[in-house]
Design a protein around this motif. Structure first.
Motif, PDB file in Angstrom:
ATOM      1  N   PRO A 291      -6.280 -54.293  19.921  1.00 31.71           N
ATOM      2  CA  PRO A 291      -7.270 -53.371  19.356  1.00 31.71           C
ATOM      3  C   PRO A 291      -6.707 -51.990  19.046  1.00 31.71           C
ATOM      4  CG  PRO A 291      -8.201 -54.580  21.215  1.00 31.71           C
ATOM      5  CD  PRO A 291      -6.738 -54.881  21.199  1.00 31.71           C
ATOM      6  N   GLY A 292      -5.821 -51.482  19.889  1.00 34.13           N
ATOM      7  CA  GLY A 292      -5.256 -50.159  19.653  1.00 34.13           C
ATOM      8  C   GLY A 292      -4.415 -50.115  18.394  1.00 34.13           C
ATOM      9  N   ALA A 293      -3.563 -51.128  18.212  1.00 42.22           N
ATOM     10  CA  ALA A 293      -2.726 -51.181  17.014  1.00 42.22           C
ATOM     11  C   ALA A 293      -3.577 -51.393  15.769  1.00 42.22           C
ATOM     12  CB  ALA A 293      -1.697 -52.301  17.155  1.00 42.22           C
ATOM     13  N   LEU A 294      -4.611 -52.219  15.881  1.00 41.16           N
ATOM     14  CA  LEU A 294      -5.492 -52.458  14.740  1.00 41.16           C
ATOM     15  C   LEU A 294      -6.195 -51.168  14.327  1.00 41.16           C
ATOM     16  CD1 LEU A 294      -6.904 -54.359  12.741  1.00 41.16           C
ATOM     17  CD2 LEU A 294      -8.551 -54.909  14.547  1.00 41.16           C
ATOM     18  N   GLN A 295      -6.656 -50.384  15.310  1.00 40.91           N
ATOM     19  CA  GLN A 295      -7.327 -49.128  14.990  1.00 40.91           C
ATOM     20  C   GLN A 295      -6.356 -48.118  14.382  1.00 40.91           C
ATOM     21  OE1 GLN A 295     -10.344 -48.542  14.730  1.00 40.91           O
ATOM     22  NE2 GLN A 295     -10.494 -46.309  14.616  1.00 40.91           N
ATOM     23  N   ALA A 296      -5.125 -48.077  14.873  1.00 38.03           N
ATOM     24  CA  ALA A 296      -4.122 -47.184  14.288  1.00 38.03           C
ATOM     25  C   ALA A 296      -3.853 -47.559  12.838  1.00 38.03           C
ATOM     26  CB  ALA A 296      -2.833 -47.240  15.109  1.00 38.03           C
ATOM     27  N   TRP A 297      -3.807 -48.851  12.563  1.00 36.74           N
ATOM     28  CA  TRP A 297      -3.596 -49.332  11.187  1.00 36.74           C
ATOM     29  C   TRP A 297      -4.780 -48.938  10.307  1.00 36.74           C
ATOM     30  CZ3 TRP A 297      -6.364 -53.028   8.353  1.00 36.74           C
ATOM     31  CH2 TRP A 297      -5.748 -53.491   7.181  1.00 36.74           C
ATOM     32  N   GLY A 300      -4.751 -45.172   9.432  1.00 34.64           N
ATOM     33  CA  GLY A 300      -3.539 -44.585   8.871  1.00 34.64           C
ATOM     34  C   GLY A 300      -2.792 -43.726   9.861  1.00 34.64           C
ATOM     35  N   ARG A 301      -2.667 -44.243  11.121  1.00 33.15           N
ATOM     36  CA  ARG A 301      -1.962 -43.510  12.168  1.00 33.15           C
ATOM     37  C   ARG A 301      -0.961 -44.431  12.870  1.00 33.15           C
ATOM     38  NH1 ARG A 301      -1.935 -38.184  12.462  1.00 33.15           N
ATOM     39  NH2 ARG A 301      -1.949 -38.196  14.750  1.00 33.15           N
ATOM     40  N   THR A 302      -0.256 -45.251  12.101  1.00 33.06           N
ATOM     41  CA  THR A 302       0.720 -46.172  12.687  1.00 33.06           C
ATOM     42  C   THR A 302       2.064 -45.510  12.946  1.00 33.06           C
ATOM     43  OG1 THR A 302       1.656 -46.938  10.570  1.00 33.06           O
ATOM     44  CG2 THR A 302      -0.320 -48.073  11.380  1.00 33.06           C
ATOM     45  N   GLY A 303       2.307 -44.347  12.357  1.00 36.12           N
ATOM     46  CA  GLY A 303       3.607 -43.701  12.462  1.00 36.12           C
ATOM     47  C   GLY A 303       4.608 -44.185  11.438  1.00 36.12           C
ATOM     48  N   ILE A 304       4.184 -45.105  10.548  1.00 36.33           N
ATOM     49  CA  ILE A 304       5.026 -45.589   9.449  1.00 36.33           C
ATOM     50  C   ILE A 304       4.448 -44.983   8.168  1.00 36.33           C
ATOM     51  CG2 ILE A 304       6.045 -47.592   8.331  1.00 36.33           C
ATOM     52  CD1 ILE A 304       6.637 -47.410  11.335  1.00 36.33           C
ATOM     53  N   PRO A 305       5.074 -43.966   7.594  1.00 38.82           N
ATOM     54  CA  PRO A 305       4.433 -43.210   6.502  1.00 38.82           C
ATOM     55  C   PRO A 305       3.969 -44.047   5.319  1.00 38.82           C
ATOM     56  CG  PRO A 305       6.303 -41.986   7.353  1.00 38.82           C
ATOM     57  CD  PRO A 305       6.329 -43.328   8.031  1.00 38.82           C
ATOM     58  N   ILE A 306       4.755 -44.997   4.853  1.00 41.46           N
ATOM     59  CA  ILE A 306       4.363 -45.754   3.669  1.00 41.46           C
ATOM     60  C   ILE A 306       3.124 -46.594   3.953  1.00 41.46           C
ATOM     61  CG2 ILE A 306       5.778 -47.825   4.080  1.00 41.46           C
ATOM     62  CD1 ILE A 306       5.348 -45.964   0.716  1.00 41.46           C
ATOM     63  N   VAL A 307       2.981 -47.068   5.187  1.00 42.66           N
ATOM     64  CA  VAL A 307       1.788 -47.820   5.588  1.00 42.66           C
ATOM     65  C   VAL A 307       0.590 -46.889   5.690  1.00 42.66           C
ATOM     66  CG1 VAL A 307       0.740 -49.192   7.437  1.00 42.66           C
ATOM     67  CG2 VAL A 307       3.122 -49.596   6.773  1.00 42.66           C
ATOM     68  N   PRO A 427       2.019 -39.205  14.419  1.00 42.07           N
ATOM     69  CA  PRO A 427       2.355 -40.070  15.553  1.00 42.07           C
ATOM     70  C   PRO A 427       3.717 -40.742  15.438  1.00 42.07           C
ATOM     71  CG  PRO A 427       0.803 -41.179  14.110  1.00 42.07           C
ATOM     72  CD  PRO A 427       0.927 -39.778  13.587  1.00 42.07           C
ATOM     73  N   ASP A 428       4.249 -41.117  16.584  1.00 42.97           N
ATOM     74  CA  ASP A 428       5.438 -41.956  16.610  1.00 42.97           C
ATOM     75  C   ASP A 428       5.063 -43.368  16.168  1.00 42.97           C
ATOM     76  OD1 ASP A 428       7.098 -39.910  17.524  1.00 42.97           O
ATOM     77  OD2 ASP A 428       6.665 -40.368  19.631  1.00 42.97           O
ATOM     78  N   PRO A 429       6.021 -44.171  15.698  1.00 37.64           N
ATOM     79  CA  PRO A 429       5.711 -45.541  15.262  1.00 37.64           C
ATOM     80  C   PRO A 429       5.128 -46.378  16.396  1.00 37.64           C
ATOM     81  CG  PRO A 429       7.896 -44.892  14.519  1.00 37.64           C
ATOM     82  CD  PRO A 429       7.434 -43.831  15.485  1.00 37.64           C
ATOM     83  N   ILE A 430       4.128 -47.172  16.086  1.00 40.24           N
ATOM     84  CA  ILE A 430       3.522 -48.032  17.108  1.00 40.24           C
ATOM     85  C   ILE A 430       4.320 -49.317  17.310  1.00 40.24           C
ATOM     86  CG2 ILE A 430       1.206 -47.108  16.701  1.00 40.24           C
ATOM     87  CD1 ILE A 430       0.577 -49.630  15.095  1.00 40.24           C
ATOM     88  N   VAL A 431       5.305 -49.559  16.447  1.00 38.13           N
ATOM     89  CA  VAL A 431       6.165 -50.719  16.582  1.00 38.13           C
ATOM     90  C   VAL A 431       7.530 -50.354  16.021  1.00 38.13           C
ATOM     91  CG1 VAL A 431       5.575 -51.712  14.326  1.00 38.13           C
ATOM     92  CG2 VAL A 431       6.330 -53.216  16.168  1.00 38.13           C
ATOM     93  N   GLU A 432       8.580 -50.934  16.599  1.00 35.06           N
ATOM     94  CA  GLU A 432       9.932 -50.651  16.146  1.00 35.06           C
ATOM     95  C   GLU A 432      10.250 -51.496  14.907  1.00 35.06           C
ATOM     96  OE1 GLU A 432      14.552 -50.930  17.793  1.00 35.06           O
ATOM     97  OE2 GLU A 432      12.864 -50.977  19.195  1.00 35.06           O
TER      98      GLU A 432
END
Length: 434
Positions: A291-297, A300-307, A427-432
């Motif tokens: 749920p946390g990663a889904l909400q970040a996605w 628009g707060r995943t830490g991956i700018p293009i995403v 934010p920092d990336p939520i996944v490497e």
């Protein structure tokens, strides 16, 4: 025939409207009608776009001596009630492929038959109707390339002119256009046939010639942005295809027609597999809940700018560049391992186009459960950013907190030192990413 009803659904236009043309050719009086179904909870962006489209359609019908009769309730029941009021002999409606549209058509078939009303179902939502092209072995096309070859070779139907006058019988009330309510994206484009036709005309003159070279360039924004107008039928897909095919810049026109063929392809897949928006078309991977990663996605707060840029464009405009849709969908399903249906529903809640067949078809294609011939394909967000937003202009447009970074750093701000990163409020990336 004395009187016919034209039930507008997703064909909210006068130009090249097969149902309207057939009714006007065969009946002395025509009742243009639209039924708002309270059972369908439309998201704010689509309700606002729909309201614009209905207002524009009503105004154009009034210019031709008629009006748009709007009712609220079950579509089949309201059409039958209206038919009794105006003593109609027939009902005309455009065909569609979604679960909802199929139920509506079957209800109309049943109720019209009981009351001896002639029901005429016409094409009009695609360039080539879903059932017209079939592979040699029967069934439907499961792979796009052979479908594209058949689509290019197919004979298209006749293009229909706008009726100059429409005689409307007396009706008790014309009804009101639904109100959009709160929650509309601030930069949502205006709906309606005239807005859609203007957009296509200007885009065709300025951008179509270079479409084959620039349509994936995120910053250039070279796409037509016609998806919502096609979804509501504010523009005719056939008319758009003819305009692209006959354009002087042949390569751009060919590539744009290919995108229209993709749209038709997903319609014929959905017609054959009506559960496209609910079930895997083909077996896929096991998904997990986060749920946390889904909400970040979503935010628009995943830490991956293009995403994040793509997701924020969606929230701001009710639209997302097609390349960004693929990148954000791949990130959710492949990098985060989250079920594509979560992404499909989020897109559906915000996109003004929100087309069931295309939205679900593309999500399943990216997730590896649909019609992708390379189901294990993963779109690395960094490589996509390097190819399609090399200077970072797209990211700057939607992520103002990163606007001051140079092109070498903007796509990977986690590589900055700690002090610089803290100043960004990003934010920092939520996944490497590898």
């Amino acid at each position: 025939m004395e009187t016919a009803i034209v039930l507008f659904t997703r064909d909210l236009r006068l130009h090249d409207n097969p149902a309207l043309h057939a009714a006007c050719a065969r009946a002395r009086q025509v009742v243009p009608a639209f039924v708002v179904d309270p059972a369908i909870a439309g998201p704010p962006n689509r309700i606002r776009f729909l309201a614009d489209a209905l207002a524009d359609l009503r105004e154009q019908l009034r210019d031709r001596g008629a009006d748009l009769v709007i009712r609220s309730g079950d579509p089949a029941a309201e059409v039958i009630r209206l038919a009794g009021e105006v003593d109609a002999n027939a009902v005309y409606v455009a065909d569609d492929v979604s679960h909802y549209a199929t139920r509506r058509r079957r209800a109309l078939e049943r109720d019209c038959a009981q009351r001896r009303l002639n029901l005429v179902v016409t094409p009009g939502l695609t360039v080539v109707p879903p059932g017209d092209l079939r592979p040699a072995g029967g069934g439907h096309y499961r792979v796009f390339t052979p479908y594209w070859r058949a689509w290019r070779a197919a004979s298209w139907r006749e293009h229909y002119p706008v009726p100059q006058q429409i005689l409307l019988p007396a009706v008790t009330t014309t009804g009101g256009i639904p109100s959009p309510g709160p929650g509309v994206s601030p930069d949502l484009a205006p709906g309606g046939e005239r807005a859609g036709r203007r957009r296509f005309t200007v885009w065709r003159q300025r951008r179509l010639e270079g479409y084959h070279e620039h349509h994936d360039d995120l910053a250039a924004d070279g796409t037509s942005r016609l998806s919502a107008y096609l979804r509501f039928g504010c523009v005719s897909p056939l008319e758009v295809a003819i305009g692209a095919r006959d354009f002087r810049g042949r390569e751009g026109g060919e590539e744009f027609c290919r995108q229209l063929a993709w749209r038709d392809f997903f319609y014929q897949v959905t017609a054959a597999f009506p559960d496209m928006a609910r079930k895997n078309y083909r077996p896929g991977p096991s998904w997990h809940e986060d749920p946390g990663a889904l909400q970040a996605w979503r935010t628009g707060r995943t830490g991956i700018p293009i995403v994040d840029a793509g997701m924020r464009q969606l929230a701001a405009e009710g639209f997302m560049h097609n390349r960004a849709r693929m990148i954000t969908a791949s990130f959710l399903t492949r990098n985060l391992g989250i079920d594509w249906r979560h992404g499909y529903r989020h897109f559906g809640a915000l996109l003004a186009d929100g087309d069931v067949a295309c939205n679900a078809g593309n999500w399943q294609w990216v997730a590896g459960t649909g019609n992708n011939t390379r189901p294990n394909r993963v779109m690395n967000p960094l490589r996509q950013a390097q190819r399609f937003d090399q200077a970072g202009a797209y990211v700057r447009r939607y992520l103002p907190e990163l606007a001051g970074l140079d092109p070498a750093r903007i796509q990977a701000p986690w590589q900055l030192d700690d002090a610089e990163r803290k100043q960004l409020n990003y934010p920092d990336p939520i996944v490497e990413l590898s």
